[in-house]
Design a protein around this motif. Structure first.
Motif, PDB file in Angstrom:
ATOM      1  N   SER A 252       0.818  -1.219   0.000  1.00 23.67           N
ATOM      2  CA  SER A 252       0.000   0.000   0.000  1.00 23.67           C
ATOM      3  C   SER A 252       0.846   1.261   0.000  1.00 23.67           C
ATOM      4  CB  SER A 252      -0.942   0.018   1.211  1.00 23.67           C
ATOM      5  OG  SER A 252      -0.206   0.121   2.426  1.00 23.67           O
ATOM      6  N   GLY A 253       2.102   1.170  -0.479  1.00 21.65           N
ATOM      7  CA  GLY A 253       2.890   2.372  -0.694  1.00 21.65           C
ATOM      8  C   GLY A 253       2.412   3.102  -1.935  1.00 21.65           C
ATOM      9  N   ILE A 254       3.132   4.125  -2.353  1.00 19.89           N
ATOM     10  CA  ILE A 254       2.628   4.974  -3.427  1.00 19.89           C
ATOM     11  C   ILE A 254       2.494   4.211  -4.736  1.00 19.89           C
ATOM     12  CG2 ILE A 254       4.880   5.888  -4.155  1.00 19.89           C
ATOM     13  CD1 ILE A 254       1.501   7.780  -3.853  1.00 19.89           C
ATOM     14  N   VAL A 255       3.388   3.260  -5.023  1.00 11.73           N
ATOM     15  CA  VAL A 255       3.253   2.490  -6.264  1.00 11.73           C
ATOM     16  C   VAL A 255       2.038   1.575  -6.189  1.00 11.73           C
ATOM     17  CG1 VAL A 255       4.364   0.842  -7.812  1.00 11.73           C
ATOM     18  CG2 VAL A 255       5.723   2.643  -6.747  1.00 11.73           C
ATOM     19  N   GLY A 256       1.832   0.931  -5.053  1.00 10.27           N
ATOM     20  CA  GLY A 256       0.652   0.095  -4.881  1.00 10.27           C
ATOM     21  C   GLY A 256      -0.631   0.895  -4.950  1.00 10.27           C
ATOM     22  N   LEU A 257      -0.643   2.066  -4.330  1.00  9.85           N
ATOM     23  CA  LEU A 257      -1.828   2.924  -4.405  1.00  9.85           C
ATOM     24  C   LEU A 257      -2.060   3.379  -5.836  1.00  9.85           C
ATOM     25  CD1 LEU A 257      -1.352   5.096  -1.187  1.00  9.85           C
ATOM     26  CD2 LEU A 257      -2.860   3.121  -1.500  1.00  9.85           C
ATOM     27  N   GLY A 258      -0.971   3.663  -6.558  1.00  9.16           N
ATOM     28  CA  GLY A 258      -1.117   4.027  -7.966  1.00  9.16           C
ATOM     29  C   GLY A 258      -1.696   2.893  -8.790  1.00  9.16           C
ATOM     30  N   ALA A 259      -1.289   1.658  -8.490  1.00  2.68           N
ATOM     31  CA  ALA A 259      -1.830   0.504  -9.192  1.00  2.68           C
ATOM     32  C   ALA A 259      -3.321   0.336  -8.907  1.00  2.68           C
ATOM     33  CB  ALA A 259      -1.062  -0.754  -8.796  1.00  2.68           C
TER      34      ALA A 259
ATOM     35  N   TYR B  21       7.489   9.066 -16.471  1.00  8.23           N
ATOM     36  CA  TYR B  21       6.651   8.632 -15.359  1.00  8.23           C
ATOM     37  C   TYR B  21       6.282   9.816 -14.453  1.00  8.23           C
ATOM     38  CZ  TYR B  21       7.933   3.779 -16.492  1.00  8.23           C
ATOM     39  OH  TYR B  21       8.118   2.567 -17.114  1.00  8.23           O
ATOM     40  N   ALA B  22       7.239  10.723 -14.256  1.00  8.94           N
ATOM     41  CA  ALA B  22       6.987  11.873 -13.384  1.00  8.94           C
ATOM     42  C   ALA B  22       5.905  12.774 -13.955  1.00  8.94           C
ATOM     43  CB  ALA B  22       8.278  12.654 -13.167  1.00  8.94           C
ATOM     44  N   ASP B  23       5.913  12.961 -15.262  1.00  4.46           N
ATOM     45  CA  ASP B  23       4.890  13.807 -15.887  1.00  4.46           C
ATOM     46  C   ASP B  23       3.505  13.185 -15.742  1.00  4.46           C
ATOM     47  OD1 ASP B  23       6.622  15.831 -16.687  1.00  4.46           O
ATOM     48  OD2 ASP B  23       6.971  14.965 -18.670  1.00  4.46           O
ATOM     49  N   VAL B  24       3.415  11.867 -15.926  1.00  6.51           N
ATOM     50  CA  VAL B  24       2.129  11.184 -15.725  1.00  6.51           C
ATOM     51  C   VAL B  24       1.720  11.303 -14.264  1.00  6.51           C
ATOM     52  CG1 VAL B  24       0.937   8.966 -15.815  1.00  6.51           C
ATOM     53  CG2 VAL B  24       2.514   9.610 -17.653  1.00  6.51           C
ATOM     54  N   SER B  25       2.680  11.120 -13.367  1.00  5.92           N
ATOM     55  CA  SER B  25       2.398  11.218 -11.934  1.00  5.92           C
ATOM     56  C   SER B  25       1.870  12.598 -11.565  1.00  5.92           C
ATOM     57  CB  SER B  25       3.665  10.933 -11.116  1.00  5.92           C
ATOM     58  OG  SER B  25       4.073   9.591 -11.245  1.00  5.92           O
ATOM     59  N   ARG B  26       2.446  13.632 -12.162  1.00  3.49           N
ATOM     60  CA  ARG B  26       2.032  14.997 -11.818  1.00  3.49           C
ATOM     61  C   ARG B  26       0.531  15.189 -12.030  1.00  3.49           C
ATOM     62  NH1 ARG B  26       1.370  20.375 -13.405  1.00  3.49           N
ATOM     63  NH2 ARG B  26       2.545  21.844 -12.076  1.00  3.49           N
ATOM     64  N   ALA B  27       0.044  14.746 -13.181  1.00  5.50           N
ATOM     65  CA  ALA B  27      -1.393  14.885 -13.450  1.00  5.50           C
ATOM     66  C   ALA B  27      -2.223  14.076 -12.458  1.00  5.50           C
ATOM     67  CB  ALA B  27      -1.685  14.446 -14.885  1.00  5.50           C
ATOM     68  N   LEU B  28      -1.742  12.886 -12.107  1.00  3.60           N
ATOM     69  CA  LEU B  28      -2.478  12.052 -11.155  1.00  3.60           C
ATOM     70  C   LEU B  28      -2.437  12.641  -9.753  1.00  3.60           C
ATOM     71  CD1 LEU B  28      -1.287   8.577 -12.469  1.00  3.60           C
ATOM     72  CD2 LEU B  28      -3.580   9.561 -12.698  1.00  3.60           C
TER      73      LEU B  28
ATOM     74  N   GLY C 120      15.034   6.035  -5.207  1.00  2.24           N
ATOM     75  CA  GLY C 120      14.569   7.007  -4.224  1.00  2.24           C
ATOM     76  C   GLY C 120      13.658   8.079  -4.774  1.00  2.24           C
ATOM     77  N   ILE C 121      13.078   7.858  -5.967  1.00  2.00           N
ATOM     78  CA  ILE C 121      12.174   8.858  -6.540  1.00  2.00           C
ATOM     79  C   ILE C 121      10.754   8.302  -6.655  1.00  2.00           C
ATOM     80  CG2 ILE C 121      13.939  10.215  -7.731  1.00  2.00           C
ATOM     81  CD1 ILE C 121      13.313   8.645 -10.288  1.00  2.00           C
ATOM     82  N   GLY C 122      10.384   7.460  -5.706  1.00  2.00           N
ATOM     83  CA  GLY C 122       9.078   6.819  -5.754  1.00  2.00           C
ATOM     84  C   GLY C 122       7.919   7.792  -5.679  1.00  2.00           C
ATOM     85  N   MET C 123       7.988   8.769  -4.793  1.00  2.00           N
ATOM     86  CA  MET C 123       6.888   9.731  -4.681  1.00  2.00           C
ATOM     87  C   MET C 123       6.742  10.537  -5.972  1.00  2.00           C
ATOM     88  SD  MET C 123       5.169   9.558  -1.819  1.00  2.00           S
ATOM     89  CE  MET C 123       4.557  11.122  -1.165  1.00  2.00           C
ATOM     90  N   THR C 124       7.852  10.820  -6.623  1.00  2.00           N
ATOM     91  CA  THR C 124       7.831  11.603  -7.846  1.00  2.00           C
ATOM     92  C   THR C 124       7.283  10.807  -9.022  1.00  2.00           C
ATOM     93  OG1 THR C 124       9.704  12.962  -7.130  1.00  2.00           O
ATOM     94  CG2 THR C 124       9.295  12.842  -9.497  1.00  2.00           C
ATOM     95  N   THR C 125       7.604   9.536  -9.099  1.00  2.00           N
ATOM     96  CA  THR C 125       7.315   8.751 -10.302  1.00  2.00           C
ATOM     97  C   THR C 125       6.339   7.602 -10.098  1.00  2.00           C
ATOM     98  OG1 THR C 125       9.186   7.268  -9.865  1.00  2.00           O
ATOM     99  CG2 THR C 125       9.635   9.237 -11.207  1.00  2.00           C
ATOM    100  N   GLY C 126       6.034   7.250  -8.840  1.00  2.00           N
ATOM    101  CA  GLY C 126       5.332   6.002  -8.563  1.00  2.00           C
ATOM    102  C   GLY C 126       3.951   5.892  -9.167  1.00  2.00           C
ATOM    103  N   LEU C 127       3.181   6.973  -9.141  1.00  2.00           N
ATOM    104  CA  LEU C 127       1.832   6.902  -9.717  1.00  2.00           C
ATOM    105  C   LEU C 127       1.899   6.660 -11.216  1.00  2.00           C
ATOM    106  CD1 LEU C 127       0.063   9.842  -7.822  1.00  2.00           C
ATOM    107  CD2 LEU C 127      -0.107   7.395  -7.329  1.00  2.00           C
ATOM    108  N   GLY C 128       2.815   7.343 -11.892  1.00  2.00           N
ATOM    109  CA  GLY C 128       2.962   7.151 -13.330  1.00  2.00           C
ATOM    110  C   GLY C 128       3.551   5.797 -13.677  1.00  2.00           C
TER     111      GLY C 128
END
Length: 379
Positions: free
Chosen positions: A15-22, A65-72, A351-359
């Protein structure tokens, strides 16, 4: 949505940011989603960071990935109701070689160079030694301690089922074994960050995954004006892809390491974010090992405070909290693995999970499972 409590279209492990993004990617496509995590809430790297979404300092795949993450992130902040600001990021330069790095990066756009006087109006810095800086325009800032829990609540309201305090013992085609019984599913996403070696050791070994432990602190400060945005320094410029890969960064890195081998030894990223309550997050150091020791050397914290006092025109910070963060570290920026059993394994490994994880989650789930883009405007 269909199914029973023990079946789902997609099971997400972690349930970290990548899991929440999934989970967010799947539920927006009308799928039944179960998220399984052995803790009772997100407690790992997703909440132990600066809350700095460092989009404009990335390059290549990470920037995509970061650009996609930004919108999310913007959509989630609106819909889930947590604090997020389109602040950009400030960079304080105290040497001409740092300006050279910024000038080179600014040629691609999205980075505005600042004179020292303008930077002083945006951040309470000491004028002595400051030669200029920059503003990275697209970056965001959030409070990681509140954002993750708000996203969990929002996803639950959309129909995602969270099974906390439940450990996953095995994953395979169409099935996830847990300490509370099996779950049948169409697809499995594993997003457990550095603990991949505990669930899927062969995947961790194949991708060379270790752990990076970092020291951080939060302090009360008395600034004459708040920080207008997260603040990076020369030590940050030798870390992030858009800055670190050029010849200018090589010159900068050599000077920093020659002048301050003590800071190089702790692999410093000297950066700061100020939370809405006015406290300042300060850090951070880095040490890589398969199993990092839990002991935090005081030398790192002493260095953090000394460098903060030298940078800011303010009384010495008063430490409120110290902590150790841990994230997955590998030779590549990302771990993306899909085995013969169809299990998709994802992690940000620099170490850039918060920046890129959602994307990272959005793009790779769509590619792996053949999904079309989620409709714009859906929550």
């Amino acid at each position: 949505m269909n199914g029973t409590p023990d079946t789902a279209d997609v099971v997400v492990v972690g349930s970290g940011i990548v899991g929440l993004g999934a989970a967010y990617a799947a539920v927006r496509r009308g799928l039944r989603v179960i998220v399984v995590d052995r803790t009772e809430a997100p407690v790992g790297a997703t909440i132990r960071n600066f809350g700095h979404l460092c989009i404009g300092a990335q390059g290549g795949e990470a920037r995509r990935y970061a650009d996609v993450s930004r919108a999310l992130w913007l959509r989630l902040a609106r819909d889930a109701g947590f604090w997020l600001r389109e602040s950009g990021t400030l960079v304080a330069a105290r040497h001409d070689d740092e300006i050279a790095v910024l000038e080179a990066a600014s040629r691609e756009g999205g980075i505005r160079l600042l004179e020292a006087d303008e930077l002083l109006r945006l951040a309470p810095l000491r004028a002595d030694g400051l030669v200029g800086g920059a503003h990275i325009e697209v970056d965001l800032q959030t409070d990681p301690r509140t954002a993750a829990t708000a996203i969990v609540r929002h996803l639950a309201s959309l129909g995602v089922e969270f099974r906390f305090r439940t450990a996953v013992t095995a994953v395979g085609a169409g099935r996830v074994e847990t300490t509370r019984g099996p779950i049948g599913c169409g697809s499995v996403v594993v997003a457990v960050n550095h603990d991949i070696d505990q669930l899927l050791p062969e995947v961790a070994e194949r991708h060379g995954i270790a752990r990076c432990a970092l020291d951080m602190m939060r302090a009360a400060v008395s600034f004459r004006r708040p920080l207008a945005a997260p603040l990076l320094t020369g030590w940050s410029l030798v870390r992030y892809g858009r800055f670190a890969d050029g010849v200018e960064a090589t010159v900068l890195r050599e000077r920093l390491h020659a002048e301050r081998p003590d800071l190089a030894a702790i692999d410093l990223n000297q950066m700061y974010t100020q939370l809405p309550d006015g406290t300042l997050i300060i850090g951070d150091s880095h040490a890589t090992a398969v199993a990092p020791a839990p002991f935090q050397p005081e030398a790192a914290f002493t260095a953090f405070l000394a460098e903060a006092e030298a940078l800011f025109d303010a009384p010495a910070p008063r430490v409120i909290e110290r902590w150790q963060g841990v994230y997955a570290k590998g030779p590549q920026e990302f771990l993306i693995d899909r085995g013969d059993d169809g299990v998709l394994v994802l992690a940000a490994t620099t170490g850039i999970g918060m920046t890129t994880g959602l994307g990272l989650a959005e793009e790779n789930l769509a590619a792996a499972f053949g999904w079309t883009a989620a409709m714009e405007g859906t929550s």
